[in-house]
Design a protein around this motif. Structure first.
Motif, short mmCIF file in Angstrom:
data_model
loop_
_atom_site.label_atom_id
_atom_site.label_comp_id
_atom_site.label_asym_id
_atom_site.label_seq_id
_atom_site.Cartn_x
_atom_site.Cartn_y
_atom_site.Cartn_z
N ASP A 9 2.82 6.08 -2.80
CA ASP A 9 3.96 6.86 -3.28
C ASP A 9 3.89 7.03 -4.79
OD1 ASP A 9 6.46 8.18 -3.26
OD2 ASP A 9 7.48 6.30 -3.72
N GLU A 59 0.82 -1.21 0.00
CA GLU A 59 0.00 0.00 0.00
C GLU A 59 0.85 1.26 0.00
OE1 GLU A 59 -2.85 1.87 3.31
OE2 GLU A 59 -3.72 0.07 2.37
N ASP A 60 1.92 1.27 0.79
CA ASP A 60 2.78 2.46 0.86
C ASP A 60 3.43 2.75 -0.48
OD1 ASP A 60 2.17 2.82 3.52
OD2 ASP A 60 3.95 1.75 4.26
#
Length: 436
Positions: free
Chosen positions: A174, A169-170
């Protein structure tokens, strides 16, 4: 060097798809693969050593395999050449090898990137071996399938297999921020819809960018999509799951281990993942049948009855309502007491049956339908168990040359039939993880 876009007059950056416009230009810009490209990543170490061997990139779509291959060629001053196993045959490979040999003569080495390399047959894969061994090419093959299943041992022994992870998810968030910088405006999504788009991408960076581009194309001026509107505008992408390939075996393994580990919640999740991916419910029932005997067995003989009842119910009702019976069976198996005693006994007996050959049964348990067989001792001294005290004679039924063996040893280890203790454990674990 000419490419597909310039050949079609699409070399203007703004005319190209967003996913291509945002393709990283240096390895440091690649997201989600820190285990390969971070400070201690294996590719980073290879580059620092100045030596790059042949590689197999294994991972889901949209995780950067093609991009990394191209950037590795730039970083090592190798000529990059790309082919796809879908569209290439032996003749195409020969031409690639000849070009690489020509470059080598002039002092330039070649990195040959082969997309979907698992689609080549054994003979085609073998053709890479001599040019890999003599240094004519550095091979980088990309595959979404398990290399140990799809590629031959000779090629694998000459290559280093590197696993590309789905973007978490990160990493996807990004990527969306970078897309907004590229486009010069924010995605017209509220916070919940933004997270929903990330989930729709399912770990695929290319998919995330394509979905984002669709949102920008569709949104009106000053319009901001919520989750419901986003679902209407873009087609939700189905989970990555190939019913005949690696994902198939991964998910059924997850289901089996969840049931063996007495976790009904995880069992339901993995079963639903398979159903959502289009798996045949009857395949799931067949595997549940195996689990009922292998992992539960005599600790709860009714487990097998429950699975057979679920099969009958599903065949009677069909999908989707028939899948409720599958859910019931999965929960029953997960919460049932566990014993692999009958499974282990079968394995041991099967091994003895193979090793000892065709040993004859002891004569006292053989029928004697003829006078000659009676004279030979068939059936002599046989004791009819129903006529014995407690209906048990205690005779030896094993072959005389083999001797008495011990296979079955009950080993149900006190799993509670009401499973409350184990369910409480999963509740505690869920709270510790913050999943209230």
């Amino acid at each position: 060097m000419s490419d597909l876009f310039s050949a079609n007059g699409m070399d203007q950056l703004e005319d190209r798809p967003l996913a291509d416009r945002m393709r990283p230009r240096v390895l440091e810009d690649v997201v989600g693969q820190g285990h390969l490209l971070g400070e201690d990543g294996i590719l980073s170490r290879m580059l620092r050593s100045g030596s790059l061997g042949s590689l197999i990139f294994w991972g889901p779509p949209g995780t950067g395999k093609t991009t990394v291959a191209r950037l590795l060629a730039d970083a090592t001053d190798l000529e990059f050449e790309q082919i796809s196993a879908i569209f290439s045959g032996v003749a195409d490979l020969k031409k690639c090898f000849e070009r690489a040999k020509g470059r080598r003569i002039s002092g330039k080495r070649t990195l040959l990137f082969v997309d979907e390399i698992h689609r080549f047959n054994r003979a085609q894969l073998d053709s890479f071996l001599p040019v890999m061994e003599d240094g004519t090419i550095t091979l980088v093959g990309a595959t979404t399938e398990n290399p140990s299943f799809e590629l031959n041992a000779a090629l694998l022994s000459r290559s280093h297999v590197l696993t590309f992870h789905s973007l978490d998810e990160d990493a996807l968030i990004d990527l969306l921020k970078r897309a907004e910088e590229e486009m010069g405006r924010e995605l017209p999504l509220d916070e919940e819809a933004r997270l929903s788009l990330v989930r729709m991408a399912d770990g695929d960076g290319r998919s995330a960018l394509t979905l984002s581009e669709d949102v920008w194309r569709t949104a009106g001026e000053d319009e901001v999509f919520d989750t419901e509107r986003l679902a209407e505008v873009v087609q939700r992408r189905a989970p990555i799951y190939d019913k005949t390939k690696d994902g198939h075996y991964n998910l059924i393994s997850a289901l089996h281990k969840s049931i063996r580990g007495s976790d009904p919640d995880a069992a339901l999740y993995w079963m639903c993942r398979m159903l959502e991916g289009g798996e045949d419910p009857l395949y799931i029932i067949r595997r549940l049948t195996v689990m009922a005997s292998e992992d539960i067995g005599m600790a709860d003989p009714n487990a097998l009855v429950q699975v057979n009842a679920a099969r009958h119910a599903y065949q009677l009702v069909g999908s989707p309502e028939g899948e409720y019976a599958l859910a019931q069976a999965a929960v029953y198996l997960a919460t049932a007491p566990k014993s692999n005693a009958s499974y282990l006994a079968y394995k041991a007996a099967r091994m003895d049956a193979r090793e000892h050959g065709s040993l004859v049964p002891p004569k006292h348990i053989l029928n004697a339908p003829t006078t000659m067989m009676k004279k030979m001792g068939y059936g002599a001294s046989y004791r009819y168990d129903h006529d014995e005290p407690d209906a048990f004679s205690g005779q030896d039924y094993f072959p005389e040359k083999m001797g008495r063996q011990k296979y079955y040893e009950p080993n149900a280890r006190g799993f509670e039939r009401d499973i409350q203790k184990r369910l409480s454990y999963w509740d505690r674990l869920r709270k510790e993880r913050g999943n209230q």
